[in-house]
Design a protein around this motif. Sequence first.
Motif, PDB file in Angstrom:
ATOM      1  N   ALA A   1      13.771 -12.011 -11.512  1.00  0.00           N
ATOM      2  CA  ALA A   1      13.860 -11.730 -10.076  1.00  0.00           C
ATOM      3  C   ALA A   1      13.082 -10.460  -9.732  1.00  0.00           C
ATOM      4  N   HIS A   2      13.200  -9.447 -10.563  1.00  0.00           N
ATOM      5  CA  HIS A   2      12.482  -8.190 -10.348  1.00  0.00           C
ATOM      6  C   HIS A   2      10.975  -8.394 -10.448  1.00  0.00           C
ATOM      7  N   ALA A   3      10.535  -9.144 -11.444  1.00  0.00           N
ATOM      8  CA  ALA A   3       9.099  -9.390 -11.636  1.00  0.00           C
ATOM      9  C   ALA A   3       8.498 -10.048 -10.398  1.00  0.00           C
ATOM     10  N   ALA A   4       9.235 -10.960  -9.796  1.00  0.00           N
ATOM     11  CA  ALA A   4       8.746 -11.645  -8.594  1.00  0.00           C
ATOM     12  C   ALA A   4       8.709 -10.704  -7.397  1.00  0.00           C
ATOM     13  N   SER A   5       9.801  -9.965  -7.172  1.00  0.00           N
ATOM     14  CA  SER A   5       9.880  -9.139  -5.968  1.00  0.00           C
ATOM     15  C   SER A   5       9.073  -7.854  -6.066  1.00  0.00           C
ATOM     16  N   ALA A   6       9.077  -7.210  -7.221  1.00  0.00           N
ATOM     17  CA  ALA A   6       8.412  -5.908  -7.348  1.00  0.00           C
ATOM     18  C   ALA A   6       6.978  -5.993  -7.853  1.00  0.00           C
TER      19      ALA A   6
ATOM     20  N   LEU B   1       6.390 -16.276 -15.386  1.00  0.00           N
ATOM     21  CA  LEU B   1       6.345 -15.348 -16.524  1.00  0.00           C
ATOM     22  C   LEU B   1       5.752 -16.049 -17.737  1.00  0.00           C
ATOM     23  N   SER B   2       4.680 -15.490 -18.252  1.00  0.00           N
ATOM     24  CA  SER B   2       4.028 -16.079 -19.429  1.00  0.00           C
ATOM     25  C   SER B   2       4.915 -15.917 -20.656  1.00  0.00           C
ATOM     26  N   ALA B   3       4.664 -16.731 -21.650  1.00  0.00           N
ATOM     27  CA  ALA B   3       5.412 -16.634 -22.911  1.00  0.00           C
ATOM     28  C   ALA B   3       5.213 -15.261 -23.547  1.00  0.00           C
ATOM     29  N   ASP B   4       4.008 -14.705 -23.432  1.00  0.00           N
ATOM     30  CA  ASP B   4       3.745 -13.375 -23.990  1.00  0.00           C
ATOM     31  C   ASP B   4       4.574 -12.305 -23.294  1.00  0.00           C
TER      32      ASP B   4
ATOM     33  N   VAL C   1       7.471 -12.751 -21.672  1.00  0.00           N
ATOM     34  CA  VAL C   1       8.873 -12.959 -22.052  1.00  0.00           C
ATOM     35  C   VAL C   1       9.108 -12.402 -23.459  1.00  0.00           C
ATOM     36  N   ASP C   2       8.164 -12.616 -24.359  1.00  0.00           N
ATOM     37  CA  ASP C   2       8.276 -12.077 -25.717  1.00  0.00           C
ATOM     38  C   ASP C   2       8.299 -10.555 -25.690  1.00  0.00           C
ATOM     39  N   SER C   3       7.457  -9.950 -24.862  1.00  0.00           N
ATOM     40  CA  SER C   3       7.442  -8.487 -24.742  1.00  0.00           C
ATOM     41  C   SER C   3       8.768  -7.964 -24.218  1.00  0.00           C
ATOM     42  N   VAL C   4       9.357  -8.673 -23.259  1.00  0.00           N
ATOM     43  CA  VAL C   4      10.662  -8.274 -22.728  1.00  0.00           C
ATOM     44  C   VAL C   4      11.709  -8.369 -23.832  1.00  0.00           C
ATOM     45  N   HIS C   5      11.739  -9.481 -24.558  1.00  0.00           N
ATOM     46  CA  HIS C   5      12.707  -9.641 -25.656  1.00  0.00           C
ATOM     47  C   HIS C   5      12.585  -8.499 -26.667  1.00  0.00           C
ATOM     48  N   LYS C   6      11.363  -8.131 -27.011  1.00  0.00           N
ATOM     49  CA  LYS C   6      11.155  -7.071 -28.001  1.00  0.00           C
ATOM     50  C   LYS C   6      11.597  -5.703 -27.487  1.00  0.00           C
ATOM     51  N   ALA C   7      11.603  -5.520 -26.160  1.00  0.00           N
ATOM     52  CA  ALA C   7      11.960  -4.220 -25.582  1.00  0.00           C
ATOM     53  C   ALA C   7      13.452  -4.102 -25.257  1.00  0.00           C
ATOM     54  N   ILE C   8      14.217  -5.186 -25.391  1.00  0.00           N
ATOM     55  CA  ILE C   8      15.657  -5.132 -25.143  1.00  0.00           C
ATOM     56  C   ILE C   8      16.326  -4.382 -26.296  1.00  0.00           C
ATOM     57  N   ARG C   9      17.170  -3.431 -25.926  1.00  0.00           N
ATOM     58  CA  ARG C   9      17.852  -2.595 -26.916  1.00  0.00           C
ATOM     59  C   ARG C   9      19.366  -2.740 -26.807  1.00  0.00           C
ATOM     60  N   PRO C  10      20.063  -2.679 -27.942  1.00  0.00           N
ATOM     61  CA  PRO C  10      21.528  -2.701 -27.889  1.00  0.00           C
ATOM     62  C   PRO C  10      22.066  -1.379 -27.327  1.00  0.00           C
ATOM     63  N   VAL C  11      23.156  -1.462 -26.590  1.00  0.00           N
ATOM     64  CA  VAL C  11      23.823  -0.278 -26.028  1.00  0.00           C
ATOM     65  C   VAL C  11      25.210  -0.236 -26.632  1.00  0.00           C
ATOM     66  N   SER C  12      25.611   0.950 -27.108  1.00  0.00           N
ATOM     67  CA  SER C  12      26.956   1.034 -27.683  1.00  0.00           C
ATOM     68  C   SER C  12      27.982   1.365 -26.638  1.00  0.00           C
TER      69      SER C  12
END
Length: 58
Positions: free
Chosen positions: A31-36, A42-45, A47-58
């Motif tokens: 939603a953010h990618a579309a509006s902002a 969203l290309s597969a590349d 989406v892959d970049s987003v997945h790689k940048a997701i971090r766990p939060v404790s």
Amino acid sequence: MKSFACGDVVPGCEARWVCSTDDEILVQVGAHAASAHGLTDLSADLVDSVHKAIRPVS
């Protein structure tokens, strides 16, 4: 919990999310990618970049 900062993929963007799952983050990012950034398809590349940048939060 998981965290994602758009600036990790799109330099200069300050949007951030904290969600329970990767899928929840991807919904918010889509939603953010579309509006902002004008990205309606969203290309597969990207989406892959987003997945790689997701971090766990404790």
